[in-house]
Structures are given as C-alpha cells and as structure tokens.
Design an enzyme around this catalytic site. Structure first.
Site, PDB file in Angstrom:
ATOM      1  N   ASN A  87       8.767  -3.485 -56.399  1.00 48.77           N
ATOM      2  CA  ASN A  87      10.140  -2.181 -56.819  1.00 48.77           C
ATOM      3  C   ASN A  87       9.360  -2.046 -57.080  1.00 48.77           C
ATOM      4  O   ASN A  87       8.473  -1.386 -57.645  1.00 48.77           O
ATOM      5  CB  ASN A  87      11.027  -3.428 -57.651  1.00 48.77           C
ATOM      6  N   CYS A 117      13.413  -9.428 -50.908  1.00 50.21           N
ATOM      7  CA  CYS A 117      14.281  -9.297 -52.403  1.00 50.21           C
ATOM      8  C   CYS A 117      14.486 -11.155 -52.244  1.00 50.21           C
ATOM      9  O   CYS A 117      14.553 -11.694 -51.056  1.00 50.21           O
ATOM     10  CB  CYS A 117      15.292  -8.799 -52.410  1.00 50.21           C
ATOM     11  N   HIS A 118      14.109 -11.508 -53.669  1.00 52.07           N
ATOM     12  CA  HIS A 118      15.014 -13.100 -53.748  1.00 52.07           C
ATOM     13  C   HIS A 118      16.643 -13.607 -53.967  1.00 52.07           C
ATOM     14  O   HIS A 118      17.231 -14.540 -54.094  1.00 52.07           O
ATOM     15  CB  HIS A 118      14.265 -13.386 -55.483  1.00 52.07           C
ATOM     16  N   HIS A 175      19.696  -5.274 -54.744  1.00 55.52           N
ATOM     17  CA  HIS A 175      20.175  -4.954 -56.167  1.00 55.52           C
ATOM     18  C   HIS A 175      21.418  -4.901 -56.138  1.00 55.52           C
ATOM     19  O   HIS A 175      21.937  -5.247 -57.225  1.00 55.52           O
ATOM     20  CB  HIS A 175      19.325  -3.849 -56.898  1.00 55.52           C
TER      21      HIS A 175
END
Length: 440
Positions: free
Chosen positions: A152, A173-174, A205
């Site tokens: 990030n 991303c997770h 996000h």
C-alpha cells in the site's frame, strides 16, 4: 524452471503465507524461490521459516536463496517468472511514527494512514522511487515477469507501475475475496453463503459490493440493508462506518471501517468529537498494531516454528492461484487492481480501479463493469483525485503537487487550512530525511 522472487521478504508472516501457498501447489512446488530484503535479521527469519515449511510440507522440492541489499537486487530478480512485492519503505520506526505524529500536531487524526490521507500520500511518495528501481531492473533482467503488488497505497503504487513502466503489474488486496463472506457472517446470514453470486468493483479499499444474490437467485441486499441498520442502531460493533455507508449510499464496501473512517470527510471531525465514540473509530490503530507485532515477534516466531514441526495449509491469498492459473492455463477469477481502460465508465481512464479479472495462460484480463451508481463513483473520485496527483508528484518530483494532493485529500482538506497543509507537508518531508530527499 519457475522462479518466484519475493521483494520485502522480511515481511515474514506474509512471505510465509504466499510462498507456503506456492509450496502447497503442485504446479509451483518445484520453483526456485528468491528472498530479497534490506534487513539481514528479518531476511534470515524468513529463510528459516520457509526452509522449515519446504522440508515439512514440500519434501524439500523448492530451491530457496536469499539476497540482501540493493547490490544483490538485480540478481534476485534475474530470470524471475513472478515477482511478489511486499515492501514497506522506512518501516514503522521512523516513517510510520512520523506519518502519525506530525499530522496530529496540526490536529489531523488518522487510523491506518497507509492508503489515503496525508499518511498514505507520504507512504506512496517514498515508495514509488524504490519500486521504480525494481521496475528498471525487471525491464532488464526479467521483462516477461508478472509483478504482483501487495504494498500500500495500492492504487497509487500500482497505478504508477502500470502507467510509467513496461512491467506487467497487477495490484492485489486481501479484502475482496472475503468481503461478502464476512458481511453475511456479521449479519447472522451464514445460511446464505453457499452458492451466492456477487459483483464487486470500484477502487482499492473502496470497491463496492454492487450486487449479491443467493443460490436461488434472490437479491440478498434488502435483508442486508435492514440488518445492518438494526445493528448500527444498537451500536458498539466494529463495522459501523461501512454499515453507515449502506444506510446512506446503499452499498457495502470491501475494506474495513477503521480504514474507511479516514477516506472521507464524514467521520473524523474536530467539530464533532462525539462521532469517534458513536461510530467506534479506532484512532491511531496502525501504530498500536505495529508495536504489538514488534513486541510479540520473537514469541510468534517460536510458535510458528513449533520446534521444527511447522506446517502450512494453502490460504485464500490470490498470489499462488494467479501463478497456478498462468502456468497451467486453468482459468481463475480474482479481484485485481488495473488501469481503467474501458472498465468502469464513470471513472477516469488513468485511475487504478479494482474489478473482476480472469486469469489463465494468456495472463490477466480485466472485465468490463459499466457504470457505477453515481454516488459510489463520486465517493471513489474523492480518493482518485489525490491518488492521481500523488502519482504525478512522484513522477515529476514536484513538491508543489504534493501540496495539491494533500489539499484535495477529503479528510485533510476538511480539517486544515491551506496554510497549515503546506506547513505540515514541509515538516513531513523534512522529517522523513533521505526517504523524501528527491522532493526537496
């Protein structure tokens, strides 16, 4: 032979998950693994843990090597098939501490500060020059490798790589793959998990769960909206910001409430201090996590190694599934961060967006989404604007554009005057020393 190079291998837990996954994958388990970092202690920790996993779950098939420092970086990358990036330039001490303490002096409070806000902008600016170095090496010694970026601020870093280098890059991303599962469990709707379908798109996000249907095709959103409203009325839970998104914008987003609290001008407000408690917002959350992890690392390392009995089960991280799909030509769907080339029609073409992507032997192919609901696109744009300006500030080494990125950040601009924003940026650049010397 497949070669997997891990940049920032001192991120030991994450390296363990991604590379342990690879060792649990038949198509990848014979790979050469190159571990690269600039911290010799953490690099050796990762080598120790991964060698134990290789022995215990992979019969020693993988060939693991370590590479320390910039002088060995090109060798680590040479001939790579895949490059996984998980670096943190400047680490917790001093850079994360600086990114929290100086803004707080100006009255600017943050929660995570790694994606947007002044902390995310600073992190992006000090990371891009390092990643640009990676890219130039890759263009020379592994021009066909896929660069899987987990660092990030995702949209800023991935967007820079995709626009200004020739490296094949995907941002990962997770939060996408667990978004709807966690939401349904949180709302007590576990019985609707199996067979559900969904569409998620937006930006990293802040990608939106645009639709979700049960196994019989029924729309799950009416029940989700009602249950989320009831939970927020009761209060006291950890996802109140995102549930407030559902109430006011109509949709849920991918990343946590502590992240999203600082991505807008609505929740962390000096004139309304009661909102912090009302929406259960954990100010200074990331420094607390870092301190906890640092203090507990040696015990955690012992626990992971478990007297040499360490094992590993393949996780939900995308990296090994992407590698497997490309190597075997077996299709796999991910949520990936890519340039918006005709994908989301009401976001800019130079934005880095998060959309469904098909992975197979031909590489990674993003899928067309169409238009987002206008209010969701508008929320995304408040984040895209400072992201794009930060990318240009890094590319041009322009201090003036750093001021502009900060002035257009929604949280920063809602709290501070232009004069204070410029003074804060100056102080941050000076405090970061050599990490930001290119912007002086």
């Amino acid at each position: 032979m497949i070669k997997i190079t891990f940049m920032g291998a001192g991120s030991t837990i994450f390296a363990r998950n991604v590379l342990g996954d690879c060792m649990c994958t038949p198509a990848l388990r014979d790979a050469e693994i190159a571990l690269y970092d600039i911290d010799p202690v953490r690099l050796m920790d990762s080598q120790l843990i991964l060698s134990a996993i290789n022995k215990n779950v992979n019969e020693g098939r993988a060939d693991i090597h370590t590479y320390l420092g910039p002088e060995n970086r090109k060798e680590a990358l040479s001939g790579a098939t895949f490059v996984v990036n998980a670096i943190q330039v400047g680490g917790y001490d001093p850079c994360t501490i600086t990114d929290f303490e100086i803004p707080e002096k100006y009255g600017l409070r943050q929660t995570i500060a790694d994606t947007l806000g002044i902390g995310g902008i600073m992190r992006g600016l000090r990371t891009i020059p390092v990643m640009e170095g990676f890219a130039r090496d890759m263009e020379e010694v592994c021009p066909n490798a896929w660069f899987l970026n987990y660092t990030n601020p995702m949209a800023i870093l991935t967007g820079f790589m995709q626009r200004y280098t020739s490296v094949k890059t995907i941002g990962l991303c997770h939060s996408v793959q667990v978004c709807s599962e966690n939401l349904l469990k949180e709302l007590g709707m576990e019985d609707r998990l199996e067979g559900r379908t969904e569409l998620i798109a937006g930006i990293n996000h802040m990608a939106w769960l645009l639709n979700i249907h049960g196994s019989n095709g029924d729309d799950l959103y009416p029940a989700i909206r009602q249950k989320a409203f009831e939970m927020n009325q009761a209060g006291g839970h950890k996802d109140m910001v995102r549930f407030e998104y559902i109430r006011n914008l109509g949709y849920y987003c991918t990343e946590s409430s502590e992240h999203n609290a600082e991505y807008n001008s609505l929740f962390i407000k000096s004139r309304y201090p009661q909102l912090i408690e009302e929406f259960n917002i954990p100010l200074n959350e990331y420094p607390r996590r870092c301190i906890k992890q640092i203090n507990e690392w040696e015990e955690e390392k012992k626990s992971i190694l478990n007297n040499g009995a360490i094992t590993h089960t393949r996780s939900l991280e995308y990296a090994s599934y992407i590698m497997e799909a490309i190597i075997t030509n077996q299709p796999y769907k991910i949520g990936g961060n890519v340039l918006n080339q005709g994908l989301i029609e009401n976001l800019p073409s130079d934005a880095c967006v998060e959309v469904p992507c098909l992975v197979d032997g031909s590489g990674i192919t993003p899928c067309h989404v169409g238009r987002l609901p206008v209010q969701l696109a508008a929320m995304n744009m408040t984040n895209i604007n400072p992201q794009l300006i930060t990318v240009e500030a890094a590319r041009t080494r322009s201090r003036e554009m750093i001021y502009q990125a900060a002035m257009l950040d929604p949280h920063t601009s809602a709290e501070l005057s232009i004069r204070d924003i410029r003074a804060m940026v100056d102080e941050l650049i000076d405090a970061h020393g050599d990490y930001m010397s290119m912007y002086r």
